[in-house]
Design a protein around this motif. Structure first.
Motif, PDB file in Angstrom:
ATOM      1  N   VAL A  38       0.855  -1.187   0.000  1.00 32.55           N
ATOM      2  CA  VAL A  38       0.000   0.000   0.000  1.00 32.55           C
ATOM      3  C   VAL A  38       0.888   1.232   0.000  1.00 32.55           C
ATOM      4  O   VAL A  38       1.749   1.388   0.874  1.00 32.55           O
ATOM      5  CB  VAL A  38      -0.924   0.031   1.240  1.00 32.55           C
ATOM      6  CG1 VAL A  38      -1.778   1.297   1.239  1.00 32.55           C
ATOM      7  CG2 VAL A  38      -1.800  -1.216   1.293  1.00 32.55           C
ATOM      8  N   SER A  52      -7.259  -6.441   0.038  1.00 36.72           N
ATOM      9  CA  SER A  52      -8.096  -5.282  -0.233  1.00 36.72           C
ATOM     10  C   SER A  52      -9.107  -5.709  -1.289  1.00 36.72           C
ATOM     11  O   SER A  52      -8.714  -6.110  -2.391  1.00 36.72           O
ATOM     12  CB  SER A  52      -7.248  -4.114  -0.735  1.00 36.72           C
ATOM     13  OG  SER A  52      -8.066  -2.996  -1.038  1.00 36.72           O
ATOM     14  N   VAL A  59      -1.995  -1.371  -3.851  1.00 33.76           N
ATOM     15  CA  VAL A  59      -2.986  -0.297  -3.738  1.00 33.76           C
ATOM     16  C   VAL A  59      -2.237   1.025  -3.621  1.00 33.76           C
ATOM     17  O   VAL A  59      -1.358   1.169  -2.770  1.00 33.76           O
ATOM     18  CB  VAL A  59      -3.897  -0.505  -2.506  1.00 33.76           C
ATOM     19  CG1 VAL A  59      -4.891   0.632  -2.382  1.00 33.76           C
ATOM     20  CG2 VAL A  59      -4.612  -1.848  -2.580  1.00 33.76           C
ATOM     21  N   ASP A  60      -2.598   1.980  -4.454  1.00 37.12           N
ATOM     22  CA  ASP A  60      -1.953   3.298  -4.448  1.00 37.12           C
ATOM     23  C   ASP A  60      -2.916   4.337  -3.885  1.00 37.12           C
ATOM     24  O   ASP A  60      -3.900   4.700  -4.521  1.00 37.12           O
ATOM     25  CB  ASP A  60      -1.524   3.681  -5.861  1.00 37.12           C
ATOM     26  CG  ASP A  60      -0.735   4.980  -5.908  1.00 37.12           C
ATOM     27  OD1 ASP A  60      -0.579   5.641  -4.857  1.00 37.12           O
ATOM     28  OD2 ASP A  60      -0.270   5.336  -6.995  1.00 37.12           O
ATOM     29  N   CYS A  61      -2.629   4.802  -2.675  1.00 33.50           N
ATOM     30  CA  CYS A  61      -3.417   5.853  -2.035  1.00 33.50           C
ATOM     31  C   CYS A  61      -2.617   7.145  -1.932  1.00 33.50           C
ATOM     32  O   CYS A  61      -2.920   8.008  -1.112  1.00 33.50           O
ATOM     33  CB  CYS A  61      -3.849   5.407  -0.641  1.00 33.50           C
ATOM     34  SG  CYS A  61      -4.924   3.966  -0.627  1.00 33.50           S
ATOM     35  N   SER A  62      -1.581   7.287  -2.757  1.00 32.57           N
ATOM     36  CA  SER A  62      -0.693   8.446  -2.659  1.00 32.57           C
ATOM     37  C   SER A  62      -1.435   9.753  -2.914  1.00 32.57           C
ATOM     38  O   SER A  62      -1.051  10.800  -2.396  1.00 32.57           O
ATOM     39  CB  SER A  62       0.489   8.309  -3.618  1.00 32.57           C
ATOM     40  OG  SER A  62       0.046   8.204  -4.953  1.00 32.57           O
ATOM     41  N   GLY A  65      -7.880   9.552  -1.064  1.00 38.70           N
ATOM     42  CA  GLY A  65      -8.920   8.551  -1.248  1.00 38.70           C
ATOM     43  C   GLY A  65      -8.997   7.641  -0.036  1.00 38.70           C
ATOM     44  O   GLY A  65      -8.480   7.951   1.031  1.00 38.70           O
ATOM     45  N   ASP A  66      -9.651   6.522  -0.201  1.00 41.41           N
ATOM     46  CA  ASP A  66      -9.851   5.565   0.881  1.00 41.41           C
ATOM     47  C   ASP A  66      -9.094   4.275   0.602  1.00 41.41           C
ATOM     48  O   ASP A  66      -8.872   3.915  -0.551  1.00 41.41           O
ATOM     49  CB  ASP A  66     -11.335   5.224   1.045  1.00 41.41           C
ATOM     50  CG  ASP A  66     -12.189   6.409   1.447  1.00 41.41           C
ATOM     51  OD1 ASP A  66     -11.626   7.432   1.896  1.00 41.41           O
ATOM     52  OD2 ASP A  66     -13.427   6.319   1.306  1.00 41.41           O
ATOM     53  N   LEU A  67      -8.765   3.580   1.661  1.00 41.45           N
ATOM     54  CA  LEU A  67      -8.158   2.254   1.578  1.00 41.45           C
ATOM     55  C   LEU A  67      -9.129   1.282   2.206  1.00 41.45           C
ATOM     56  O   LEU A  67      -9.630   1.520   3.310  1.00 41.45           O
ATOM     57  CB  LEU A  67      -6.831   2.229   2.339  1.00 41.45           C
ATOM     58  CG  LEU A  67      -6.188   0.863   2.581  1.00 41.45           C
ATOM     59  CD1 LEU A  67      -5.813   0.194   1.256  1.00 41.45           C
ATOM     60  CD2 LEU A  67      -4.965   1.009   3.489  1.00 41.45           C
ATOM     61  N   THR A 106     -12.192   0.451   6.488  1.00 44.01           N
ATOM     62  CA  THR A 106     -12.032   1.555   5.541  1.00 44.01           C
ATOM     63  C   THR A 106     -11.187   2.617   6.207  1.00 44.01           C
ATOM     64  O   THR A 106     -11.534   3.113   7.285  1.00 44.01           O
ATOM     65  CB  THR A 106     -13.395   2.149   5.127  1.00 44.01           C
ATOM     66  OG1 THR A 106     -14.195   1.107   4.566  1.00 44.01           O
ATOM     67  CG2 THR A 106     -13.213   3.267   4.115  1.00 44.01           C
ATOM     68  N   ARG A 108      -9.814   6.313   5.948  1.00 44.39           N
ATOM     69  CA  ARG A 108     -10.006   7.616   5.301  1.00 44.39           C
ATOM     70  C   ARG A 108      -8.864   8.508   5.784  1.00 44.39           C
ATOM     71  O   ARG A 108      -8.759   8.785   6.976  1.00 44.39           O
ATOM     72  CB  ARG A 108     -11.363   8.198   5.658  1.00 44.39           C
ATOM     73  CG  ARG A 108     -12.506   7.381   5.072  1.00 44.39           C
ATOM     74  CD  ARG A 108     -13.886   7.929   5.439  1.00 44.39           C
ATOM     75  NE  ARG A 108     -14.920   7.067   4.900  1.00 44.39           N
ATOM     76  CZ  ARG A 108     -15.413   6.007   5.543  1.00 44.39           C
ATOM     77  NH1 ARG A 108     -14.994   5.696   6.752  1.00 44.39           N
ATOM     78  NH2 ARG A 108     -16.334   5.261   4.968  1.00 44.39           N
TER      79      ARG A 108
END
Length: 195
Positions: A38, A52, A59-62, A65-67, A106, A108
């Motif tokens: 992540v 996920s 998973v790219d949350c850079s 957004g939400d994970l 989740t 945030r």
């Protein structure tokens, strides 16, 4: 549609990586899945022993957004957990510990209402588990203990009603409602958080 009760843990946004690293104390690692890579806001990276959306793709949350993570939660016994375990045919996974089944997390990273704080929302997978979230002192202690361990400022129980129950605040256990006498709304609750 069934009940979707949840515990939501709020912590300073800078503490998300540490909170994710601390998840195995609450949710045992899945040994049957490869690590989930992540990328966090700010370009930090963590490898997590979960899935996920039931996949192990990076998973790219850079960009924010939400994970979403899929995990199981451990808790200690109490009458509600014992009844749930008996109904669900669960065996203890260690001395006095039960794995209650899948919970959806989740993350945030900077919600609009409190952009300096992130939230980790743990949602029950079934209506029966939702009722367990509400009834069990062992579940409450698991989530408030996690909140304390990761430097959380607040832990709420959301039962899909007009009010949420504050279960951790000001560095200790709490039992208040939002809205309620002390906090007429969520803005007043957030204003009480440090940092």
């Amino acid at each position: 549609m069934g009940l979707d009760y949840s515990y939501e843990v709020f912590l300073p946004a800078r503490g998300v990586a540490g909170a994710l690293a601390g998840l195995p104390a609450l949710a045992p690692p899945r040994r049957d899945v490869p690590p989930l890579a992540v990328t966090l806001p700010g370009r930090g990276r963590v490898d997590l022993p979960y899935t996920s959306w039931f996949k192990s793709d990076p998973v790219d949350c850079s960009a924010g957004g939400d994970l979403r993570l899929d995990l199981s939660v451990l808790c200690g016994p109490d009458p509600a957990v014992d009844a749930y375990a008996a109904e669900s045919h669960l065996e203890p996974v260690g001395p006095g510990r039960f794995d209650i089944g899948y919970v959806y997390l989740t993350v945030r990273f900077a919600p609009a209402l409190h952009p300096r704080h992130a939230s980790l929302q743990f949602t029950a997978a079934t209506s029966r588990m939702s009722r367990l979230f509400e009834e069990s002192a062992g579940i409450r202690e698991a989530f408030t203990g996690f909140t304390a361990a990761v430097g959380g400022v607040c832990c709420l129980l959301d039962t899909e009603s007009e009010t949420s129950r504050v279960r951790w605040l000001d560095g200790g256990p709490a039992d208040e409602t939002v809205p309620g006498p002390r906090f007429p709304g969520y803005r007043e609750l957030v204003a009480a958080w440090p940092g």
